[in-house]
Design an enzyme around this catalytic site. Structure first.
Site, short mmCIF file in Angstrom:
data_model
loop_
_atom_site.label_atom_id
_atom_site.label_comp_id
_atom_site.label_asym_id
_atom_site.label_seq_id
_atom_site.Cartn_x
_atom_site.Cartn_y
_atom_site.Cartn_z
N GLY A 9 -10.94 3.17 -2.32
CA GLY A 9 -10.34 2.07 -1.57
C GLY A 9 -11.25 1.56 -0.48
CB ALA A 10 -14.73 1.95 0.03
N GLY A 13 -11.15 -3.05 5.05
CA GLY A 13 -10.45 -2.24 6.03
C GLY A 13 -11.15 -0.95 6.41
CB ILE A 14 -9.71 2.41 7.10
CG1 ILE A 14 -8.72 1.97 8.18
CG2 ILE A 14 -10.23 3.81 7.42
CD1 ILE A 14 -7.43 2.77 8.19
CE1 TYR A 158 0.80 3.44 3.38
CE2 TYR A 158 1.74 4.15 5.47
CZ TYR A 158 0.64 3.85 4.70
OH TYR A 158 -0.63 3.97 5.22
#
Length: 277
Positions: A9-10, A13-14, A158
């Site tokens: 998930g890069a 964002g973070i 979540y």
């Protein structure tokens, strides 16, 4: 020898800021995105260091197996695995296997990818799972209805997935017999797009307002603890929950060994993967 880190998930964002910071520290980055196009675009935005784009749909168990196979085939070793990818859905979405998507991506993908790559990690390798203080919003796992069919809400889904992250890290640490380190991370309230993608107009509006609230972190600030745990010279203590570069207590239900054991067994059943320690 240059250290290699896989960050899921890069593409924004973070995750992207984690990749950027570790590339600047000399790591070779395996930058994961849902599609190769997105992964390539994100990789091209990092001008310092060595970055290789890699892709997989983490809601798809077969794609996770394929991702792990490509990592093993193309890279001789892995020093750090950062399970960072996450989704937040206003409405219930089911995967091809019939699992609620938030739980599948935010927890089952962590569980399965870690299992598939754990033997490829260096003996002193590090596993970092991006969790959240949102896990405090639920009192325990809904094992009788993990998909929340009877009472679905994006925040509840979540929060359950983030509780699963913490339970998984603690249980992994209890079971492991090697020198690898596993940590759960609370990035804080971060100005990201996770609440905007694919959600209702009301939830998108609420998320945009929330992002502008005073005190929220930038993505780079949210990435700081993951960057620290991946790059600090001496391995951090394993099996802890981290926030702002320091360990802290997680919510009380995350310390239930019975809850963690049951989640582990359910995760093995849902992924079809059995850990061998």
């Amino acid at each position: 020898m240059k250290k290699t880190v896989l960050i899921t998930g890069a593409t924004g964002g973070i995750g992207l800021e984690t990749a950027r910071a570790l590339a600047a520290r000399g790591f070779h980055i395996l930058l994961h995105g849902r599609t190769l196009e997105k992964a390539r675009m994100a990789a091209s935005s990092i001008t310092e260091g060595s970055v290789s784009p890699i892709h997989a749909d983490l809601s798809d168990l077969t794609a996770i197996h394929d991702l792990a196979g490509r990592v093993k085939a193309l890279h001789p070793h892995l020093d750090v695995l950062i399970n960072n990818a996450g989704v937040w859905n206003s409405r219930q979405v089911l995967t091809a296997e019939g699992v609620e998507e938030t739980f599948a991506v935010n927890h089952l993908a962590y569980f399965l990818l870690t299992g598939l790559l754990r033997d490829h990690l260096q003996p002193d390798g590090r596993i970092i799972c991006v969790a959240s203080d949102s896990h405090r919003q639920v009192k325990g796992m809904r094992f009788d209805d993990l998909n929340l069919d009877g009472n679905y809400h994006g925040l509840r889904s979540y929060a359950q997935s983030k509780l699963a992250n913490v339970l998984f890290c603690y249980e992994y640490d209890r079971r492991k017999r090697d020198r690898t380190t596993i940590c759960a991370v609370q990035p804080g309230l971060v100005q990201t797009d996770i609440g905007i993608k694919g959600n209702t107009w009301l939830h998108r509006l609420a998320w945009r307002v929330r992002r502008r609230m005073q005190g929220n972190k930038t993505p780079a600030e949210g990435a700081a603890t993951s960057v620290f745990l991946a790059s600090v010279e001496d391995a951090p203590p394993s099996g802890l929950y981290w926030d702002n570069l320091s360990p802290k207590r997680s919510y009380s239900s995350s310390y239930s060994e019975e809850e963690a054991r049951r989640l582990w067994e359910v995760s093995e059943k849902l992924t079809g993967y059995r850990y061998q320690f």
